[in-house]
Write a protein that holds these residues in place. Structure first.
Motif, PDB file in Angstrom:
ATOM      1  N   PHE A   1      41.694  45.851  40.975  1.00 27.79           N
ATOM      2  CA  PHE A   1      40.920  45.578  39.766  1.00 27.79           C
ATOM      3  C   PHE A   1      39.466  45.394  40.165  1.00 27.79           C
ATOM      4  CE2 PHE A   1      39.386  43.033  36.186  1.00 27.79           C
ATOM      5  CZ  PHE A   1      39.955  43.707  35.119  1.00 27.79           C
ATOM      6  N   PRO A   2      38.554  45.994  39.415  1.00 30.68           N
ATOM      7  CA  PRO A   2      37.136  45.853  39.777  1.00 30.68           C
ATOM      8  C   PRO A   2      36.742  44.386  39.930  1.00 30.68           C
ATOM      9  CG  PRO A   2      37.398  47.480  38.041  1.00 30.68           C
ATOM     10  CD  PRO A   2      38.745  46.849  38.227  1.00 30.68           C
ATOM     11  N   ALA A   3      35.948  44.101  40.921  1.00 31.01           N
ATOM     12  CA  ALA A   3      35.433  42.773  41.253  1.00 31.01           C
ATOM     13  C   ALA A   3      36.435  41.924  42.029  1.00 31.01           C
ATOM     14  CB  ALA A   3      34.979  42.005  40.018  1.00 31.01           C
ATOM     15  N   PHE A   4      37.665  42.438  42.254  1.00 31.77           N
ATOM     16  CA  PHE A   4      38.639  41.734  43.065  1.00 31.77           C
ATOM     17  C   PHE A   4      39.043  42.637  44.226  1.00 31.77           C
ATOM     18  CE2 PHE A   4      38.930  39.852  38.900  1.00 31.77           C
ATOM     19  CZ  PHE A   4      39.061  38.499  39.146  1.00 31.77           C
ATOM     20  N   ASP A   5      39.405  42.021  45.339  1.00 32.80           N
ATOM     21  CA  ASP A   5      39.725  42.784  46.537  1.00 32.80           C
ATOM     22  C   ASP A   5      41.083  42.346  47.067  1.00 32.80           C
ATOM     23  OD1 ASP A   5      39.561  44.478  48.689  1.00 32.80           O
ATOM     24  OD2 ASP A   5      38.342  43.107  49.900  1.00 32.80           O
ATOM     25  N   PRO A   6      42.181  42.948  46.549  1.00 27.83           N
ATOM     26  CA  PRO A   6      43.502  42.541  47.034  1.00 27.83           C
ATOM     27  C   PRO A   6      43.720  42.984  48.471  1.00 27.83           C
ATOM     28  CG  PRO A   6      43.672  44.470  45.586  1.00 27.83           C
ATOM     29  CD  PRO A   6      42.237  44.026  45.564  1.00 27.83           C
TER      30      PRO A   6
ATOM     31  N   GLY B   1      27.741  51.320  37.982  1.00 24.90           N
ATOM     32  CA  GLY B   1      26.842  50.250  38.396  1.00 24.90           C
ATOM     33  C   GLY B   1      27.586  49.134  39.095  1.00 24.90           C
ATOM     34  N   PRO B   2      26.915  48.019  39.319  1.00 24.69           N
ATOM     35  CA  PRO B   2      27.571  46.871  39.965  1.00 24.69           C
ATOM     36  C   PRO B   2      28.698  46.321  39.090  1.00 24.69           C
ATOM     37  CG  PRO B   2      25.414  46.265  39.104  1.00 24.69           C
ATOM     38  CD  PRO B   2      25.510  47.749  38.986  1.00 24.69           C
ATOM     39  N   VAL B   3      29.791  45.899  39.746  1.00 15.82           N
ATOM     40  CA  VAL B   3      30.950  45.380  39.035  1.00 15.82           C
ATOM     41  C   VAL B   3      30.853  43.863  38.973  1.00 15.82           C
ATOM     42  CG1 VAL B   3      33.449  45.201  39.027  1.00 15.82           C
ATOM     43  CG2 VAL B   3      32.356  47.318  39.763  1.00 15.82           C
ATOM     44  N   THR B   4      30.950  43.316  37.779  1.00 19.21           N
ATOM     45  CA  THR B   4      30.877  41.864  37.617  1.00 19.21           C
ATOM     46  C   THR B   4      32.274  41.296  37.404  1.00 19.21           C
ATOM     47  OG1 THR B   4      30.535  42.072  35.230  1.00 19.21           O
ATOM     48  CG2 THR B   4      28.560  41.996  36.629  1.00 19.21           C
ATOM     49  N   ARG B   5      32.420  40.061  37.796  1.00 26.61           N
ATOM     50  CA  ARG B   5      33.700  39.372  37.645  1.00 26.61           C
ATOM     51  C   ARG B   5      33.944  39.066  36.166  1.00 26.61           C
ATOM     52  NH1 ARG B   5      36.259  36.674  41.931  1.00 26.61           N
ATOM     53  NH2 ARG B   5      37.908  35.228  41.299  1.00 26.61           N
ATOM     54  N   PRO B   6      35.200  39.208  35.671  1.00 25.99           N
ATOM     55  CA  PRO B   6      35.474  38.887  34.268  1.00 25.99           C
ATOM     56  C   PRO B   6      35.096  37.446  33.941  1.00 25.99           C
ATOM     57  CG  PRO B   6      37.324  40.037  35.245  1.00 25.99           C
ATOM     58  CD  PRO B   6      36.389  39.711  36.369  1.00 25.99           C
TER      59      PRO B   6
END
Length: 316
Positions: free
Chosen positions: A255-260, A181-186
């Protein structure tokens, strides 16, 4: 040469070979690279934000938690007689042979017996105190190795430092499946000590604490003043102006929700405190030390609000 039992001539088991290292010296009469000295104490206190007056002036003592620092050789290594016996390296090599090629420090314990003062010459002895039975952890299967170091000034014990590592064979991990499903930020961890800060952020206010006794400003939020120890405080709202004091660029791991890659910066606010946040408005490779930034608030998903800093120009 194969290690055998003196009693039967039969090869020793791995456990016996490992246990044979317990009690062996890892260093004998090692010598500290530098005497206890004021500049190292100052650097330590600046890095830790410790302003205790006991560490200043002609009667200064060294912070007790620096105990291990006086025994370390830094990037250039220890000079002179270090007292290394080779036993610790032999133990690690034996574990490497068993596939335990990874290592992680797990914890340390320190006991302080007497204060160290500038000019004290440090000597130390180290012993392999214990090697655990084989343990299975989330990281992998291996052995906990504990060393004990006794730090002395002359004949007087100054303190004891126990250091424990896990030497292990990394566990096999199946490839991660992409999230369904959609990835939420920690979400940040909110507790009774920092709840007021996050409440301010939700209202688009960046609040820092001010000690009611000595007026020292502090961030992150703490239950008491780290300058004078007073437990009473009030809050002030920052102006939101600051500069990039330092930064790193994150490339890995994804890491899910982050885009390095992206930049994470240590921002120095004009009020004098520093906080970690993201710099927005410029590419990650355009962030510079000294760059002026201004606070703004960004909303993620439905309810998460975070303070970020927008770059306002290049460093002078």
């Amino acid at each position: 040469m194969r290690d055998t039992s003196e009693a039967s001539g039969a090869p020793k088991s791995l456990e016996q070979r490992l246990k044979a290292f317990e009690g062996r010296s890892a260093a004998v009469a090692g010598v500290g690279k530098d005497p206890v000295n004021g500049p190292m104490i100052r650097h330590w206190c600046e890095a830790m934000g410790d302003t205790n007056p006991a560490y200043l002036g002609p009667d200064a003592i060294a912070p007790p938690t620096m105990l291990q620092a006086w025994t370390m050789g830094g990037l250039s290594g220890l000079s002179g007689h270090t007292g290394r016996t080779g036993a610790y390296d032999e133990l690690l090599a034996l574990l490497d042979e068993q596939g335990c090629t990874a290592v992680v420090a797990t914890d340390c314990e320190q006991e302080y017996v007497r204060a160290l003062r500038p000019g004290d010459e440090i000597t130390f002895d180290s012993v392999i105190e214990s090697v655990s039975d084989r343990k299975t952890t989330k990281l992998g299967t291996g052995y906990f190795v504990t060393t004990r170091m006794d730090v002395r000034v002359g004949e007087h014990l100054a303190g004891t430092h126990r250091f424990r590592i896990l030497k292990y064979a990394p566990a096999h991990r199946p490839a991660r499946k992409p999230p369904a499903g959609p990835v939420t930020r920690p979400r940040p961890v909110v507790n009774r000590d920092n709840a007021g800060f996050w409440d301010g952020v939700r209202r688009h206010r960046l609040l820092i604490q001010r000690c009611t006794a000595c007026a020292s400003l502090r961030f992150p939020w703490l239950p008491g003043c780290n300058a004078c120890g007073c437990p009473d405080w009030e809050t002030i709202e920052t102006s939101g102006e600051g500069t990039v004091f330092s930064y790193v660029v994150l490339h890995h791991p994804p890491f899910p929700a982050f885009d390095p890659p992206y930049a994470v910066a240590l921002i120095e606010l004009v009020e004098g405190v520093r906080m970690i946040s993201n710099v927005v408005g410029v590419a990650y490779d355009k962030v510079r030390i000294g760059q002026p930034v201004r606070l703004e608030f960004q909303q993620y998903e439905d309810e998460l609000v975070l303070p970020v800093f927008r770059a306002g120009g290049e460093a002078a």
